[in-house]
Design a protein around this motif. Structure first.
Motif, PDB file in Angstrom:
ATOM      1  N   LEU A 113      22.889  63.779  30.022  1.00 20.41           N
ATOM      2  CA  LEU A 113      23.245  62.617  29.215  1.00 20.41           C
ATOM      3  C   LEU A 113      23.157  61.381  30.094  1.00 20.41           C
ATOM      4  O   LEU A 113      23.390  61.442  31.305  1.00 20.41           O
ATOM      5  CB  LEU A 113      24.648  62.738  28.637  1.00 20.41           C
ATOM      6  N   ALA A 114      22.838  60.254  29.488  1.00 23.23           N
ATOM      7  CA  ALA A 114      22.778  58.995  30.213  1.00 23.23           C
ATOM      8  C   ALA A 114      23.306  57.886  29.317  1.00 23.23           C
ATOM      9  O   ALA A 114      23.250  57.974  28.083  1.00 23.23           O
ATOM     10  CB  ALA A 114      21.351  58.687  30.665  1.00 23.23           C
ATOM     11  N   GLY A 115      23.828  56.857  29.949  1.00 19.05           N
ATOM     12  CA  GLY A 115      24.373  55.771  29.158  1.00 19.05           C
ATOM     13  C   GLY A 115      24.927  54.662  30.007  1.00 19.05           C
ATOM     14  O   GLY A 115      24.471  54.409  31.128  1.00 19.05           O
ATOM     15  N   VAL A 116      25.961  54.009  29.480  1.00 21.65           N
ATOM     16  CA  VAL A 116      26.533  52.828  30.128  1.00 21.65           C
ATOM     17  C   VAL A 116      28.049  52.937  30.123  1.00 21.65           C
ATOM     18  O   VAL A 116      28.642  53.531  29.211  1.00 21.65           O
ATOM     19  CB  VAL A 116      26.065  51.540  29.412  1.00 21.65           C
ATOM     20  N   ARG A 117      28.668  52.387  31.150  1.00 21.95           N
ATOM     21  CA  ARG A 117      30.128  52.327  31.272  1.00 21.95           C
ATOM     22  C   ARG A 117      30.565  50.878  31.408  1.00 21.95           C
ATOM     23  O   ARG A 117      29.939  50.098  32.155  1.00 21.95           O
ATOM     24  CB  ARG A 117      30.605  53.137  32.472  1.00 21.95           C
ATOM     25  N   TYR A 118      31.640  50.530  30.719  1.00 25.87           N
ATOM     26  CA  TYR A 118      32.281  49.228  30.909  1.00 25.87           C
ATOM     27  C   TYR A 118      33.745  49.458  31.252  1.00 25.87           C
ATOM     28  O   TYR A 118      34.416  50.310  30.646  1.00 25.87           O
ATOM     29  CB  TYR A 118      32.177  48.355  29.657  1.00 25.87           C
ATOM     30  N   ALA A 119      34.247  48.703  32.225  1.00 17.25           N
ATOM     31  CA  ALA A 119      35.643  48.833  32.661  1.00 17.25           C
ATOM     32  C   ALA A 119      36.241  47.444  32.832  1.00 17.25           C
ATOM     33  O   ALA A 119      35.601  46.553  33.410  1.00 17.25           O
ATOM     34  CB  ALA A 119      35.721  49.610  33.971  1.00 17.25           C
ATOM     35  N   TRP A 120      37.476  47.292  32.340  1.00 15.66           N
ATOM     36  CA  TRP A 120      38.146  45.991  32.415  1.00 15.66           C
ATOM     37  C   TRP A 120      39.636  46.182  32.603  1.00 15.66           C
ATOM     38  O   TRP A 120      40.284  46.960  31.898  1.00 15.66           O
ATOM     39  CB  TRP A 120      37.887  45.203  31.123  1.00 15.66           C
ATOM     40  N   ASP A 121      40.200  45.503  33.604  1.00 16.25           N
ATOM     41  CA  ASP A 121      41.643  45.386  33.832  1.00 16.25           C
ATOM     42  C   ASP A 121      41.941  43.934  34.140  1.00 16.25           C
ATOM     43  O   ASP A 121      41.177  43.273  34.854  1.00 16.25           O
ATOM     44  CB  ASP A 121      42.116  46.215  35.040  1.00 16.25           C
ATOM     45  N   GLN A 122      43.065  43.437  33.661  1.00 16.81           N
ATOM     46  CA  GLN A 122      43.507  42.082  34.012  1.00 16.81           C
ATOM     47  C   GLN A 122      44.913  42.170  34.567  1.00 16.81           C
ATOM     48  O   GLN A 122      45.884  42.299  33.828  1.00 16.81           O
ATOM     49  CB  GLN A 122      43.446  41.142  32.807  1.00 16.81           C
ATOM     50  N   TRP A 123      45.026  42.103  35.897  1.00 15.65           N
ATOM     51  CA  TRP A 123      46.290  42.336  36.595  1.00 15.65           C
ATOM     52  C   TRP A 123      47.039  41.042  36.854  1.00 15.65           C
ATOM     53  O   TRP A 123      46.457  40.062  37.333  1.00 15.65           O
ATOM     54  CB  TRP A 123      46.002  43.022  37.936  1.00 15.65           C
ATOM     55  N   GLU A 124      48.339  41.063  36.535  1.00 15.24           N
ATOM     56  CA  GLU A 124      49.280  40.033  36.970  1.00 15.24           C
ATOM     57  C   GLU A 124      50.354  40.739  37.788  1.00 15.24           C
ATOM     58  O   GLU A 124      51.086  41.576  37.270  1.00 15.24           O
ATOM     59  CB  GLU A 124      49.899  39.316  35.779  1.00 15.24           C
ATOM     60  N   VAL A 150      45.091  40.914  51.910  1.00 16.61           N
ATOM     61  CA  VAL A 150      45.213  41.833  50.776  1.00 16.61           C
ATOM     62  C   VAL A 150      44.771  41.072  49.523  1.00 16.61           C
ATOM     63  O   VAL A 150      45.510  40.244  48.986  1.00 16.61           O
ATOM     64  CB  VAL A 150      46.647  42.369  50.624  1.00 16.61           C
ATOM     65  N   ILE A 151      43.580  41.357  49.070  1.00 22.40           N
ATOM     66  CA  ILE A 151      42.978  40.616  47.963  1.00 22.40           C
ATOM     67  C   ILE A 151      43.588  41.070  46.639  1.00 22.40           C
ATOM     68  O   ILE A 151      43.788  42.261  46.404  1.00 22.40           O
ATOM     69  CB  ILE A 151      41.456  40.831  47.957  1.00 22.40           C
ATOM     70  N   GLY A 152      43.900  40.113  45.773  1.00 18.73           N
ATOM     71  CA  GLY A 152      44.426  40.422  44.455  1.00 18.73           C
ATOM     72  C   GLY A 152      45.914  40.685  44.433  1.00 18.73           C
ATOM     73  O   GLY A 152      46.417  41.251  43.455  1.00 18.73           O
ATOM     74  N   ASN A 153      46.641  40.274  45.468  1.00 18.89           N
ATOM     75  CA  ASN A 153      48.074  40.589  45.528  1.00 18.89           C
ATOM     76  C   ASN A 153      48.912  39.723  44.595  1.00 18.89           C
ATOM     77  O   ASN A 153      50.124  39.946  44.473  1.00 18.89           O
ATOM     78  CB  ASN A 153      48.595  40.493  46.957  1.00 18.89           C
ATOM     79  N   GLU A 154      48.306  38.760  43.918  1.00 15.56           N
ATOM     80  CA  GLU A 154      49.012  37.982  42.903  1.00 15.56           C
ATOM     81  C   GLU A 154      48.394  38.162  41.518  1.00 15.56           C
ATOM     82  O   GLU A 154      49.120  38.278  40.535  1.00 15.56           O
ATOM     83  CB  GLU A 154      49.021  36.498  43.280  1.00 15.56           C
ATOM     84  N   ALA A 155      47.058  38.203  41.461  1.00 17.20           N
ATOM     85  CA  ALA A 155      46.372  38.415  40.186  1.00 17.20           C
ATOM     86  C   ALA A 155      44.918  38.771  40.461  1.00 17.20           C
ATOM     87  O   ALA A 155      44.361  38.401  41.494  1.00 17.20           O
ATOM     88  CB  ALA A 155      46.455  37.171  39.305  1.00 17.20           C
ATOM     89  N   SER A 156      44.321  39.489  39.530  1.00 12.17           N
ATOM     90  CA  SER A 156      42.897  39.799  39.638  1.00 12.17           C
ATOM     91  C   SER A 156      42.395  40.296  38.294  1.00 12.17           C
ATOM     92  O   SER A 156      43.158  40.839  37.489  1.00 12.17           O
ATOM     93  CB  SER A 156      42.627  40.849  40.720  1.00 12.17           C
ATOM     94  N   THR A 157      41.110  40.114  38.069  1.00 14.58           N
ATOM     95  CA  THR A 157      40.453  40.642  36.881  1.00 14.58           C
ATOM     96  C   THR A 157      39.297  41.526  37.314  1.00 14.58           C
ATOM     97  O   THR A 157      38.445  41.113  38.101  1.00 14.58           O
ATOM     98  CB  THR A 157      39.914  39.520  35.978  1.00 14.58           C
ATOM     99  N   TYR A 158      39.311  42.752  36.814  1.00 12.15           N
ATOM    100  CA  TYR A 158      38.235  43.700  37.056  1.00 12.15           C
ATOM    101  C   TYR A 158      37.406  43.788  35.797  1.00 12.15           C
ATOM    102  O   TYR A 158      37.911  44.150  34.726  1.00 12.15           O
ATOM    103  CB  TYR A 158      38.835  45.058  37.418  1.00 12.15           C
ATOM    104  N   SER A 159      36.133  43.431  35.878  1.00 15.88           N
ATOM    105  CA  SER A 159      35.235  43.494  34.731  1.00 15.88           C
ATOM    106  C   SER A 159      33.887  43.976  35.238  1.00 15.88           C
ATOM    107  O   SER A 159      33.152  43.234  35.890  1.00 15.88           O
ATOM    108  CB  SER A 159      35.111  42.122  34.061  1.00 15.88           C
TER     109      SER A 159
END
Length: 365
Positions: free
Chosen positions: A152-163, A178-187
């Motif tokens: 099988l083949a396809g696509v993955r999308y991942a999203w987190d929005q951390w506070e 330490v990167i993202g120790n206050e906030a970060s968005t993973y997209s």
């Protein structure tokens, strides 16, 4: 060192399992098990952890066919509230349609929770950890099209929005670097490929499952950092007699550039090297392997024995044998939905100066 709260949590998890099996006896499941369309199971949850204090909630599993020839689809739903004003809501799903030519899998969730942080890398062996709070929604989505008998083949999308909040003053999390120790968005988005020759989706006894994924996290997608994450996950299942199953797994993860601390490769947790808190060791690169033996006891009850080794490192060329971590453990299984072979699992894992109980639905891998 195991704290008194950890010991109490261990007894409580065991008690929660026995209570659930007493409330939901095999006879109470017969009606659902005979259904040709839908099976379901609901489990009340009451537990205690050092991060949450008392927590109350419920978890459920529902399986159903989307057509007459596809494997049965599965949706789990869990929700919990803690006396620390924390909230967990998660909905993982596996949907199979068009004669299993098309698969949709992933998770939707919202978490307001406390976690432990033990630093980045292998230099904090004796650190007892510090807590921090985080508030984030989560989306995981995989769309897979069959391209061969087993591929099988396809696509993955991942999203987190951390506070992130309630960081320990003077602690490791607030240190420079330490990167993202206050906030970060993973997209992140990217291609995935799978090989699936298992004889069963939820309780395989033979065959292979393998996945390779390459995700690009980019500011163009709304992310706060630019980096690439790749993963390789290979699992093998074999059986020497009915319901006696060996399962093995090799997992590799790599991250380029500078991910936020929550998107580094994490060792430990309910699935990978049980016995370690998830994120007890974290860094840009990870390699781990584990082996598990699954066998029946009587009726709906079964048991497992497992072990694993793994490590994290900043760069592959810097790997040292001293960074290798190991864990051993055992667990009890109870079949919730016989038709789909979906099992409740209670595991206890132990490693050097660490141990943990896990109560969840579905096998670790």
């Amino acid at each position: 060192m195991k704290t008194s709260s950890t010991i109490f949590r261990s007894f409580l998890f065991g008690g929660a399992l026995l209570l659930s099996l007493g409330i939901f006896s095999p006879s109470s499941l017969c009606a659902q098990a005979d259904s040709s369309k839908t099976e379901r199971f609901i489990l009340p949850l009451v537990y205690y952890t050092p991060e949450t204090t008392w927590s109350f909630g419920a978890a459920g599993v529902i399986t159903f066919p989307l057509d007459s020839i596809s494997p049965r689809s599965q949706v789990q739903l869990g929700a919990a509230y803690t006396l620390n004003n924390q909230l967990l809501f998660y909905l993982p799903f596996q949907l199979y349609t068009k004669g299993d030519q098309l698969r949709f899998t992933g998770e939707l969730g919202y978490y307001r929770y406390n976690y432990f942080f033990y630093g980045v890398g292998n230099e904090f062996e004796d650190y007892e950890g510090e807590t921090y709070g985080v508030n984030y929604p989560r989306v995981r989505l995989n769309i897979l099209q069959r391209i061969g008998k087993y591929q099988l083949a396809g696509v993955r999308y991942a999203w987190d929005q951390w506070e992130v909040y309630d960081q320990q003053e003077g602690g490791l999390l607030l240190q420079e670097g330490v990167i993202g120790n206050e906030a970060s968005t993973y997209s992140a988005i990217g291609p995935i490929w799978q090989w699936d020759s298992r004889d069963h989706l939820f309780f395989p006894t033979k065959g292979w499952w393998a996945e390779a994924a390459l995700l690009t996290n980019n500011e163009f997608l709304g992310a706060t950092q630019n980096f690439v994450k790749w993963t390789i996950d290979v699992r093998k299942y074999w059986s020497h007699k009915e319901n006696h199953v060996w399962a093995s797994q090799l997992y590799l993860e790599g991250n380029s550039s500078t991910p936020s601390f929550n998107q580094l490769a994490l060792l430990g947790g309910t699935r990978l090297l049980r016995g370690y808190y998830e994120g007890r060791y974290r860094d840009r690169q990870l390699a781990a392997t584990q082996l598990e033996y699954r066998f029946p006891i009587k009726g709906r009850f079964g048991a497992v024995a497992f072990g694993g080794i793994g490590s994290v490192i900043d760069e592959w060329q810097n790997w040292e044998a001293d960074y290798l971590r190991y864990a051993l453990g055992a667990g009890i299984r109870f079949t919730l939905l016989p038709k789909d072979k979906i099992r409740l699992r209670l595991d206890y894992g132990i490693g050097p100066n660490t141990s943990a109980f896990y109560l969840t639905v579905g096998e670790a891998f």
